[in-house]
Structure formats: structure tokens, C-alpha cells
Design a protein around this motif. Structure first.
Motif, PDB file in Angstrom:
ATOM      1  N   VAL A   1       0.008   1.505 -11.147  1.00 46.94           N
ATOM      2  CA  VAL A   1       0.244   0.203 -10.529  1.00 46.94           C
ATOM      3  C   VAL A   1      -0.689  -0.821 -11.177  1.00 46.94           C
ATOM      4  O   VAL A   1      -1.905  -0.759 -11.029  1.00 46.94           O
ATOM      5  N   SER A   2      -0.100  -1.761 -11.926  1.00 45.39           N
ATOM      6  CA  SER A   2      -0.896  -2.748 -12.660  1.00 45.39           C
ATOM      7  C   SER A   2      -1.469  -3.802 -11.727  1.00 45.39           C
ATOM      8  O   SER A   2      -2.601  -4.242 -11.904  1.00 45.39           O
ATOM      9  N   ALA A   3      -0.667  -4.254 -10.771  1.00 45.67           N
ATOM     10  CA  ALA A   3      -1.121  -5.301  -9.859  1.00 45.67           C
ATOM     11  C   ALA A   3      -0.233  -5.341  -8.633  1.00 45.67           C
ATOM     12  O   ALA A   3       0.950  -4.995  -8.683  1.00 45.67           O
ATOM     13  N   MET A   4      -0.821  -5.742  -7.519  1.00 45.48           N
ATOM     14  CA  MET A   4      -0.072  -6.002  -6.286  1.00 45.48           C
ATOM     15  C   MET A   4      -0.314  -7.467  -5.959  1.00 45.48           C
ATOM     16  O   MET A   4      -1.455  -7.917  -5.938  1.00 45.48           O
TER      17      MET A   4
ATOM     18  N   SER B   1       0.828  -1.191   0.000  1.00 44.66           N
ATOM     19  CA  SER B   1       0.000   0.000   0.000  1.00 44.66           C
ATOM     20  C   SER B   1       0.873   1.256   0.000  1.00 44.66           C
ATOM     21  O   SER B   1       0.634   2.198  -0.756  1.00 44.66           O
TER      22      SER B   1
ATOM     23  N   ASN C   1       2.131   6.014  -7.393  1.00 43.21           N
ATOM     24  CA  ASN C   1       1.070   6.848  -7.948  1.00 43.21           C
ATOM     25  C   ASN C   1       1.443   8.322  -7.917  1.00 43.21           C
ATOM     26  O   ASN C   1       1.095   9.064  -8.825  1.00 43.21           O
TER      27      ASN C   1
ATOM     28  N   SER D   1       2.597   1.559  -3.473  1.00 45.28           N
ATOM     29  CA  SER D   1       1.694   1.968  -4.556  1.00 45.28           C
ATOM     30  C   SER D   1       1.344   3.452  -4.438  1.00 45.28           C
ATOM     31  O   SER D   1       1.249   4.153  -5.443  1.00 45.28           O
ATOM     32  N   ARG D   2       1.209   3.910  -3.201  1.00 43.57           N
ATOM     33  CA  ARG D   2       0.926   5.331  -2.994  1.00 43.57           C
ATOM     34  C   ARG D   2       2.077   6.181  -3.549  1.00 43.57           C
ATOM     35  O   ARG D   2       1.870   7.184  -4.223  1.00 43.57           O
TER      36      ARG D   2
END
Lengths: 415, 415
Positions: free
Chosen positions: B36-39, B23, B30, B26-27
């Protein structure tokens, strides 16, 4: 059985919110002795949902999908899954009726976009949502199972135990059709000591598994018991639980959803005892925790946060001579505070704590983390010294935990 | 640019711990305007690591891998990645030297399994870990970038900003080589009002993006400013920040790592003012928060948690007649408590709160969630009434937040 978890939502891939569902679901699946192959999150994007679902179906027997089932345009999980498999959507009239009933019950204005929540891909079987409006569904493709539920945590928890787990057990044709769990909550024993105890042959039993979850400052042991019938599962769980109680009982303060403060509230209320608290280094955290319990006014008369020396002298009658000679962090001060607050409030029990939370204020004799906790009922008085090696907030947390634990043992020892 | 995040560890797929890195990462990605394509999370399993990495490389320009870089046998990320691409491992002597130096510095006994942390796949470039022993590395395959860092959150945060982001900017050949962020923290304005304000054309500027993060009970706005040089990025950020301050300034209590209690501590210390607090429904949460700030003993003299009526009368001189006639939750009681604690403690300021936290105790006139907050300096006294519609804990949280916010505005208004 291998299961994957797919969570859907731009709010996850943007880092705006943290996904807590996957961790909860994987814990629950592991307790069923199913293996979690992968946990994945993608945004609200049809192509991403399709691709990730295909990948996860390739590496697992079942995929649990959460999120994106609401009524608005960015909720596209159902439509994406239907499209991925070339399926049309249908409206389930009986589900639609149930959703409309829920709107009426809670006096929410019906808007037509909510019809979307009763739409499913052809061949899907709806899954009841007893705590929300978005129903889930299951779908089979090439012998693999896809289960789709909303992303609201409270709905995930409910639907998982009510709908998803039983459905998967049935689909996997598992002989085990009954399983139950019990969480044992401990404090005061190190992780390694618990780990060591649990690895004993004594705790091994067919159909029963033990999980260990450190939750600072507590440690939780989860017993999962599985059987072909309820009596076996319940009986086996009880046997292992008793063995753990025999071995670690002193450190067990509660079970399942119980909290340490809740257990104390129960004990004090049951024994009809009143409490007052004097805090220095914890700064109010102890009474904050105690007052999280509904009905705490039944036993808690008052708390004082005596941060200055003057407040300790004026409100609690801590002798100035002690503070002048030994400072505010020592056994005499802690005991004086406990006795002082008990007398001030005329309660059955007085609890007190004084310590050095840091980062400043430590000395060679009393380094940061030195804490004294005292409890008294006017007759018996106990005082314990601790040295905690964490930073300020963690020192406050573990100090409040030890204060409550000492109080719990004290109250339990009273008739 | 499309980036995926892969976290590795059995403790994640078992649900034993919750992944917070993805998380955060990704923040951060961004904010760089990367998508972000996938986590994804998989266990410590060579085959699972290989397959998931291949899948993620297929849908993104770069994959950031975290976890599984420690010295023990279950840490197999590096070996798995090397194997996935048919690469041999080499030991980087210079990295090995740095790791050994760190062991010496912190007086940790060297064991040979730590050599593993200086081993990388052929062609990989090590990434400095300035806060731990496990270095990361980057690797290019078929024009795609793989970045591997440890999973310890504090190391992730540091290595992301020091190593990973600059590396990705360079690899992506981005003209932007400078970016900075500022978090603006607000309280007291609804999410929708902030959202509405931020969507104004007035806040649009090339190179500057605004992120909105609700963090109950606060709301955070993150400004990210990107430019080819530092002066542009800093200048643009300042322009947008000023515009937001002009529009929403009243609700802004702090920036970046500042907390509301920290801001109050700063204000009181700077103005050389002392404080005492009387709490009923918040049960000590206000002083708990204030004492989370190191050095809070400089301004906080004491707090009292007056849960019983007797304690309000005895310690704070709240008139029995008021309690008898109107009960404990009303303006007169709140004001008496504030005045009473200020006099008792002889502090410059007294803050008080009384309310119905529920779930029981509500009436038609004073339903659960009714709260009165008062603040006084002996001359001016303010009292505000609120009605909060949440459950017990959230009522306590938002009540403590409003108490601190009213105190902040009161102290700010004083010379």
C-alpha cells in the motif's frame, strides 16, 4: 486557509492499527474554520514521505505531519523531511535537557538513541511536548508551514491545542486569536429533529459555528466560538449555548467530557441516594456502565442479572403467576423487578429492565426489540415501553442508554 | 504491486466520522502481498478528487476509490472521475434493471435520482454490489487500474473479496489465483513472546505469510496462504496452523469470527452445563459479554453484581468475619462468592471476581489492579490472583477477559 494532514507509519499502511489522529485533527481544524484539503497516510519510507509532503504542500497552506518521531531506527520522519529540503540536522541542547529531565522524573533508564528526539532540521522551531519525550517542530518553506508532531493520540491532542493551533493562527495572521469549544450531549431526539432545530436562524451568530456529530446512541453538538478577545468568544458561546438549552434542554444530559453514567453518579452522590439494578435483556451492561465511574460504590449497592425466570421469582419476588400468564417481558414484570431489587437491597431507588434482545424469542405481540424499563423509589414508580429496531448488541446499548436516561430524569425530579 | 486507497467524503475531512474502510482494505491488500503506497481522504470536491487520483496513479499500479457513489447531489465520485479523464457517462441498462429489482425486493419507493447509480464512465466495467444499490466499476488508464466502490463498510468488505481482489489478481496477471486466510485468536501470552515464536524458521513456508495484530486484550495471528490452486493453498495453511497450535495451543481460544464469550457459550451448551456469575470489580461486564451471545439464556441462569459488602453477605453468604478481617479483595472472598452464587442459582458452575479497579481504594498490600478470580463446580474450585497495571476501564476489561479464559479452561477440562 487550507491544511493537509500527513500521518506516517508502516502500522497504518499495513492495516495493523487504525489511524484515529487524522479524524481528531480535522475536526479541530474545521472548528477553526480552516479547510482540510486532504488526509494522507504513508509508511516509514523516506521517498514516500518526501513525495507526499511535496504533493500536500502544493495543495495547501500548511501540512500537519504526525508520527515517526520516536527514538528507534524506523522512526524516520525528521530525517526524511530534512533530506527532502536539503537541510542538515542539529541537536537542540535545551530540548535535550528537558527530555533528560523527563527520563529522570519517571525513573526511565536513559539510552543515547533518545538524543534523536532533540534533533531538528536547520531552521526548525521546536514544539513542546508536555506529555511525552518526542518534541515536535515547525518549519517554513516557500511561505508554506510544516508542523510535525508525534503520533501518540494523547500527545497529539495536547500538542495540537497547546502548540499547533496557536502557531497556525499566528502564522496565518488571523485576527482571531481566541477560540473555545463546548460539546452539548443529547439523547432521545432524532438526528433529523436536531438538524432541523440547529438550522434555525435563531442559532446564527457571527464568529460562532455549530457542528453536529452523531455518536450512537447519543448526538453531540459542538459549539465553536471565535473572537479577537476572550470575553467576546466566551460571551457569544454562552448566548448560543443558552438558546440551545432553551430549545433542546430536555434532551441534554451533559457537556464536554461528561458521560450519562457520570452525570447519574454525580446526581446520586450529591443527593445522597443509593441505587440497585435488576437487568434482564441488558445482561449487566447498565451496572457495567455505572461502575465505569470511579467512586460508584458510594451509590451502587448491587445489581442482579436475572436471566432465568427462576432468578426473577427467587431474588426479586416477581409473581410466578405473571411470568406464567404474560411471560417475562411486560410492564408488570418490569415493575416487580424494580420494586423487588429496591426492597432486596434496601436502596433508595430500584431500576429494572426486561426485554427481547433477539435474534430469537420474538413474537407477533412482542417482537424482537420490545423493552420495558421501570424505576421506583418505593413511592413513585415509572414504567416505559420501547420498541427498538436494531440487532442484539445495539438493542442492548440503546436499552441501557434509555434506562440510564429514565433514571437521570427520575433522580433530577427528586428533591 | 503498489496500490493506493482513496476515500471520498466531506464527512471524513470534517472529522464527523472516522474512516474505517482504508484500514480494512490495506490489511486485506497486505495479505495478498501487495504494497500500500498511500491512503488518502479528500472531500466531495471535483477538483480535489481529480488531483488526488492523478497523484495516486503516479505512485501506484492501481488505485481503489471508495465513497461518493450514492444517488444524491453530493455524491460526485463517478462524475469527477469521468471528467478527470475526459470521458462521457453512460447508463448500463442491465445494472439499472438489477438496482430496480432490489428496490422492489425490499419494498423501497423508486426515485429517478437512483438511475445515477447505474451510470459509469465510458469504458468502465461495472462491479456487482450484492448487498447494496450502488454498483462499483473498474477503469483502465495508461496501464493503471482504477477500482471504484461505495463507502458503506459492509459493502466494501463484500465487494472487496467478491469483486476487487479477483479483478486485481487477474489484471496483475498473478500466477496466484487462490488465497485464503485464517485468524487465530490468543489471550494470556505477551506480544513479545508471540512475536518471538512467530519469527521461528519453523513457521516459514513459501506462499504463506503471518500477520500479527494486537487487539487489546487479545492478540490475533492471521495466516494467509496463496497458491495456484485451492488444494495447495488450503494444505499449506493447515500445515502452518497446526504448527502454531502445537506451539501456542494453550493460549488459543478461537478462530476467525469467534469470540471468547461465544466459545464459552458453545462449550457450556454442548456440555449441557449451567452458569451463574458473581462480580464485584467488573461490575457486570462479564455477564454483559456472555449475554452478547444469542441464546445465552440456555446456560446463563443469573449474575449478581455484589458491589457492597452487605450484598456479598446477604446474597452469597460470604462470611462477615472474612470481610471484617481481610476486606473484600482476597482469595477467601472470591471463593466464597463463587461457591455462594453457584449454590444460590443451583447451577453447575459458579464464577466470581473481586478486585480493586481504582483509581482509589488501593493499599500497599493490595494496590489498584489486584484481582482474585474463582471458579467452582461444587467439587473442584480454582482461584487465581492477578495484578494489572492499567487504569480503571482497562482493568475491568482484562479482568473480564481473564475470568472468561479461566472459565473456558475449567469447562474444557470437564467431561
Amino acid at each position: 486557509m487550507n491544511i493537509s494532514i500527513l500521518t506516517i507509519g508502516d502500522e497504518l499502511t499495513s492495516g495493523m492499527i487504525q489511524d484515529t489522529n487524522s479524524s481528531f485533527i480535522s475536526r479541530r481544524l474545521n472548528s477553526e474554520q480552516w479547510h482540510v484539503s486532504a488526509m494522507m497516510a504513508v509508511g516509514d519510507d523516506k521517498n514516500a514521505i518526501k513525495k507526499s509532503l511535496e504533493y500536500l504542500l502544493g495543495i495547501s497552506d500548511a501540512v500537519i505531519v504526525t508520527g515517526g518521531l520516536g527514538p528507534t531506527a524506523d522512526d524516520m520522519t525528521t530525517a526524511s523531511i530534512a533530506k527532502a529540503f536539503g537541510l542538515k540536522l542539529y541537536t537542540d541542547d535545551s530540548v535535550l535537557g528537558e527530555i533528560k529531565k523527563r527520563f529522570q522524573k519517571f525513573h526511565i533508564q536513559w539510552t543515547d538513541n533518545n538524543t534523536k528526539q532533540a534533533m531538528f532540521p536547520e531552521g526548525a522551531v521546536p514544539i513542546l511536548n508536555s506529555v511525552g519525550t518526542a518534541w515536535g517542530f515547525s518549519l517554513k518553506r516557500d511561505g508554506k508551514i510544516i508542523v510535525v508532531i508525534p503520533g501518540v493520540p494523547v500527545e497529539v491532542k495536547r500538542m495540537l491545542s497547546e502548540g499547533v493551533i496557536p502557531l497556525l493562527r499566528k502564522e496565518f495572521k488571523e485576527p482571531v486569536q481566541y477560540s473555545l469549544q463546548k460539546t452539548i450531549k443529547l439523547f432521545g431526539l432524532s438526528e433529523s429533529k436536531i438538524d432541523e432545530a440547529l438550522s434555525s436562524e435563531n442559532f446564527k451568530m457571527s464568529g460562532v459555528t455549530l457542528g453536529f456529530y452523531p455518536r450512537f446512541p447519543e448526538n453531540h453538538i459542538v459549539i465553536t466560538s471565535r473572537g479577537s478577545d476572550e470575553a467576546t468568544a466566551v460571551g457569544n458561546l454562552e448566548i448560543i449555548k443558552q438558546k440551545i438549552v432553551e430549545r433542546l434542554g430536555k434532551y441534554i444530559f451533559g457537556y464536554d467530557d461528561e458521560t450519562l453514567e457520570g452525570v447519574i453518579a454525580f446526581l446520586l452522590t450529591e443527593k445522597n441516594l443509593t441505587l440497585s439494578v435488576a437487568e434482564s435483556c441488558t445482561g449487566g451492561l447498565i451496572t457495567d456502565r455505572l461502575t465505569n465511574v470511579p467512586g460508584s460504590s458510594k451509590f451502587l449497592d448491587r445489581g442482579v442479572v436475572t436471566y432465568s425466570n427462576a432468578s426473577k421469582v427467587e431474588m426479586l419476588n416477581v409473581p410466578s403467576s405473571v411470568l406464567d400468564e404474560y411471560g417475562a417481558v411486560n410492564e408488570q414484570t418490569a415493575v416487580s423487578m424494580a420494586v423487588g431489587v429496591q426492597k432486596l437491597a434496601k436502596t433508595d431507588i430500584g431500576l429494572a429492565i426486561t426485554g427481547v434482545a433477539g435474534p430469537a424469542g420474538g413474537t407477533v405481540e412482542k417482537p424482537v426489540g420490545t423493552v420495558f424499563i421501570a424505576v421506583t423509589d418505593g413511592k413513585d414508580t415509572i414504567c416505559r415501553k420501547f420498541l427498538f429496531r436494531w440487532e442484539r448488541r445495539r438493542i442492548k446499548e440503546i436499552s441501557s442508554q434509555w434506562s440510564l436516561e429514565i433514571l437521570r430524569r427520575f433522580v433530577e425530579s427528586k428533591e
